[in-house]
Motif scaffolding. Structure first.
Motif, PDB file in Angstrom:
ATOM      1  N   VAL A  21       0.662  -1.290   0.104  1.00 21.13           N
ATOM      2  CA  VAL A  21       0.189   0.048   0.009  1.00 21.13           C
ATOM      3  C   VAL A  21       0.824   1.303  -0.012  1.00 21.13           C
ATOM      4  N   THR A  22       1.843   1.195   0.786  1.00 20.34           N
ATOM      5  CA  THR A  22       2.687   2.528   0.961  1.00 20.34           C
ATOM      6  C   THR A  22       3.593   2.750  -0.576  1.00 20.34           C
ATOM      7  N   GLU A  23       3.977   1.587  -1.147  1.00 20.91           N
ATOM      8  CA  GLU A  23       4.645   1.634  -2.307  1.00 20.91           C
ATOM      9  C   GLU A  23       3.746   2.250  -3.428  1.00 20.91           C
ATOM     10  N   VAL A  24       2.556   2.028  -3.222  1.00 15.95           N
ATOM     11  CA  VAL A  24       1.537   2.146  -4.615  1.00 15.95           C
ATOM     12  C   VAL A  24       1.193   3.868  -4.113  1.00 15.95           C
ATOM     13  N   LEU A  25       1.041   4.330  -2.800  1.00 13.22           N
ATOM     14  CA  LEU A  25       0.635   5.558  -2.469  1.00 13.22           C
ATOM     15  C   LEU A  25       1.808   6.444  -2.972  1.00 13.22           C
ATOM     16  N   HIS A  40       3.933   5.662  -5.576  1.00 12.45           N
ATOM     17  CA  HIS A  40       4.053   5.521  -6.890  1.00 12.45           C
ATOM     18  C   HIS A  40       2.776   6.076  -7.782  1.00 12.45           C
ATOM     19  N   ASP A  41       1.671   5.946  -7.181  1.00 13.58           N
ATOM     20  CA  ASP A  41       0.569   6.282  -7.869  1.00 13.58           C
ATOM     21  C   ASP A  41      -0.564   7.338  -6.639  1.00 13.58           C
ATOM     22  N   PRO A  42      -0.057   8.691  -6.544  1.00  7.79           N
ATOM     23  CA  PRO A  42      -0.978   9.134  -5.458  1.00  7.79           C
ATOM     24  C   PRO A  42      -2.298   9.493  -5.775  1.00  7.79           C
ATOM     25  N   GLY A  43      -2.542   9.473  -6.708  1.00  2.00           N
ATOM     26  CA  GLY A  43      -3.971   9.601  -7.617  1.00  2.00           C
ATOM     27  C   GLY A  43      -4.861   8.305  -7.145  1.00  2.00           C
ATOM     28  N   TYR A  44      -4.221   7.089  -6.750  1.00  2.00           N
ATOM     29  CA  TYR A  44      -5.113   5.838  -6.367  1.00  2.00           C
ATOM     30  C   TYR A  44      -5.744   6.077  -4.955  1.00  2.00           C
ATOM     31  N   TYR A  45      -5.080   7.082  -4.164  1.00  2.00           N
ATOM     32  CA  TYR A  45      -5.759   7.151  -2.946  1.00  2.00           C
ATOM     33  C   TYR A  45      -6.854   8.009  -3.314  1.00  2.00           C
ATOM     34  N   GLY A  46      -7.039   9.233  -4.124  1.00  2.00           N
ATOM     35  CA  GLY A  46      -8.290   9.986  -4.456  1.00  2.00           C
ATOM     36  C   GLY A  46      -9.306   9.146  -5.170  1.00  2.00           C
ATOM     37  N   TRP A  47      -8.989   8.262  -6.011  1.00  2.00           N
ATOM     38  CA  TRP A  47      -9.693   7.321  -6.585  1.00  2.00           C
ATOM     39  C   TRP A  47     -10.546   6.697  -5.747  1.00  2.00           C
ATOM     40  N   ILE A  48     -10.084   6.032  -4.584  1.00  2.00           N
ATOM     41  CA  ILE A  48     -10.543   4.961  -3.838  1.00  2.00           C
ATOM     42  C   ILE A  48     -11.618   5.723  -2.818  1.00  2.00           C
ATOM     43  N   MET A  49     -11.134   7.274  -2.380  1.00  2.00           N
ATOM     44  CA  MET A  49     -11.814   8.014  -1.652  1.00  2.00           C
ATOM     45  C   MET A  49     -13.103   8.389  -2.333  1.00  2.00           C
ATOM     46  N   ASN A  50     -13.112   8.522  -3.664  1.00  2.00           N
ATOM     47  CA  ASN A  50     -14.126   9.070  -4.443  1.00  2.00           C
ATOM     48  C   ASN A  50     -15.013   8.050  -4.926  1.00  2.00           C
ATOM     49  N   SER A  51     -14.789   6.478  -4.754  1.00  2.00           N
ATOM     50  CA  SER A  51     -15.542   5.484  -5.113  1.00  2.00           C
ATOM     51  C   SER A  51     -16.347   4.788  -4.332  1.00  2.00           C
ATOM     52  N   ASP A  52     -16.743   3.678  -4.644  1.00  2.00           N
ATOM     53  CA  ASP A  52     -17.819   2.874  -3.649  1.00  2.00           C
ATOM     54  C   ASP A  52     -17.185   1.885  -3.006  1.00  2.00           C
ATOM     55  N   PHE A  53     -16.446   2.381  -1.978  1.00  2.00           N
ATOM     56  CA  PHE A  53     -15.535   1.438  -0.881  1.00  2.00           C
ATOM     57  C   PHE A  53     -16.348   1.793   0.398  1.00  2.00           C
ATOM     58  N   ALA A  54     -16.161   0.921   1.040  1.00  2.00           N
ATOM     59  CA  ALA A  54     -16.758   0.926   2.638  1.00  2.00           C
ATOM     60  C   ALA A  54     -16.114   2.140   3.204  1.00  2.00           C
ATOM     61  N   LYS A  86      -5.593   6.470   7.397  1.00  2.00           N
ATOM     62  CA  LYS A  86      -4.622   6.648   8.587  1.00  2.00           C
ATOM     63  C   LYS A  86      -3.216   5.941   7.918  1.00  2.00           C
ATOM     64  N   ILE A  87      -3.187   4.923   7.067  1.00  2.00           N
ATOM     65  CA  ILE A  87      -1.960   4.636   6.433  1.00  2.00           C
ATOM     66  C   ILE A  87      -1.277   5.724   5.840  1.00  2.00           C
ATOM     67  N   ARG A  88      -2.153   6.550   5.094  1.00  2.00           N
ATOM     68  CA  ARG A  88      -1.450   7.678   4.365  1.00  2.00           C
ATOM     69  C   ARG A  88      -0.853   8.655   5.284  1.00  2.00           C
ATOM     70  N   LEU A  89      -1.600   8.802   6.502  1.00  2.00           N
ATOM     71  CA  LEU A  89      -1.096  10.059   7.232  1.00  2.00           C
ATOM     72  C   LEU A  89       0.259   9.452   7.973  1.00  2.00           C
ATOM     73  N   GLN A  90       0.181   8.340   8.253  1.00  2.00           N
ATOM     74  CA  GLN A  90       1.435   7.807   9.010  1.00  2.00           C
ATOM     75  C   GLN A  90       2.593   7.756   8.118  1.00  2.00           C
ATOM     76  N   GLN A  91       2.357   7.445   6.972  1.00  2.00           N
ATOM     77  CA  GLN A  91       3.500   7.504   5.836  1.00  2.00           C
ATOM     78  C   GLN A  91       3.850   9.012   5.699  1.00  2.00           C
ATOM     79  N   SER A  92       3.105   9.928   5.623  1.00  2.00           N
ATOM     80  CA  SER A  92       3.379  11.268   5.383  1.00  2.00           C
ATOM     81  C   SER A  92       4.012  11.976   6.644  1.00  2.00           C
ATOM     82  N   SER A  93       3.684  11.277   7.983  1.00  2.00           N
ATOM     83  CA  SER A  93       4.555  11.646   9.105  1.00  2.00           C
ATOM     84  C   SER A  93       5.703  11.092   9.110  1.00  2.00           C
ATOM     85  N   LYS A  94       5.940   9.979   8.629  1.00  2.00           N
ATOM     86  CA  LYS A  94       7.367   9.250   8.503  1.00  2.00           C
ATOM     87  C   LYS A  94       8.184  10.033   7.315  1.00  2.00           C
ATOM     88  N   ASN A  95       7.814  10.376   6.536  1.00  2.00           N
ATOM     89  CA  ASN A  95       8.306  11.154   5.310  1.00  2.00           C
ATOM     90  C   ASN A  95       8.922  12.495   5.939  1.00  2.00           C
TER      91      ASN A  95
END
Length: 258
Positions: A218-222, A224-238, A247-256
């Protein structure tokens, strides 16, 4: 066999408007809250979903719009339910796949971030399938020896599931009578989010479990393809999936930043 518990166990079942977690709603919840001392509290709550109950769903559980028109909405009972369930483990029949994600989704829809991360889950269906490969009706008749049981009333299904779990402990000596073992044994996956869109791989890395990036970190995909996060957030996921990914994205940003 009576369960050996270290904290309360909620055995529960849902009846819903359908099987789509992101769109459908709970119309009945039946639960038995079992305390470590053996005391039990059983309850069945009908809920007005605020939408039409499809006829094909009514054909399964027998609940109509008329039956729930004067019932409370989920929002009206959510906080009381959350208070009742807080600090508990959970058990059900096919609950890891459906009931837990559906309940989480309903809580999030009304603004209650119920923390399932500290709970352990026992899926009685998974134990049954590993041992016998049958349905709940067949499981009940097999373990409890009662030919009269018919599925699809929430509290009846809940009681049957609880009795089946006890029957499984009686029948299989290799099943340890503790929630930690039963939770691990009845899990068919290592989900990160409740819907299993992200899972742990053999290296304990969080990977996507669907789509074009299935099996990829997941972290590698985020990265490599930051837009994938936005696609999931705007799509029909739980909602829980979106919350977990955030939460994973925020933890990744904090580490960066560090």
């Amino acid at each position: 066999m009576k369960l050996k518990l270290t904290k309360p166990l909620v055995v529960f079942d849902l009846e819903t408007t359908g099987i789509n977690i992101t769109h459908d709603h709970i119309i009945e919840i039946g639960y038995i809250k079992v305390e470590p001392n053996g005391n039990e509290e059983a309850k069945c709550i009908r809920i007005n979903p605020g939408v039409h109950i499809p006829e094909e769903s009514t054909a399964v559980h027998g609940i109509t719009d008329e039956d729930v028109k004067d019932c409370p909405t989920f929002k009206e009972i959510a906080q009381t339910l959350a208070n009742t369930f807080r600090g508990c483990d959970f058990a059900g029949f096919n609950s890891n796949h459906f009931d837990i994600p559906m309940l989480s989704e309903e809580f999030l829809r009304v603004g209650i971030d119920f923390d399932f991360n500290k709970a352990r889950f026992i899926d009685v269906q998974n134990i049954f399938h590993k041992k016998e490969q049958r349905t709940l009706v067949a499981a009940y008749r097999f373990y409890v020896k009662d030919e009269e049981f018919n599925a699809h009333a929430a509290l009846d299904d809940t009681r049957a599931t609880y009795e089946v779990l006890q029957g499984q402990l009686d029948r299989y000596p290799d099943l340890e009578n503790n929630v930690d073992f039963l939770s691990k044994y009845s899990s068919n996956s290592r989900n990160v989010d409740l819907a299993g869109r992200m899972v742990y791989n053999d290296k304990d890395e969080i990977v996507f479990n669907f789509g074009k990036y299935k099996g990829r970190s997941v972290t590698e995909v985020l990265n490599h393809d930051p837009g994938y996060y936005g696609w999931i957030m705007n799509s029909d996921f739980a909602l829980n999936t979106k919350q977990t990914l955030t939460k994973i994205r925020l933890q990744q940003s904090s580490k960066n930043i560090q």
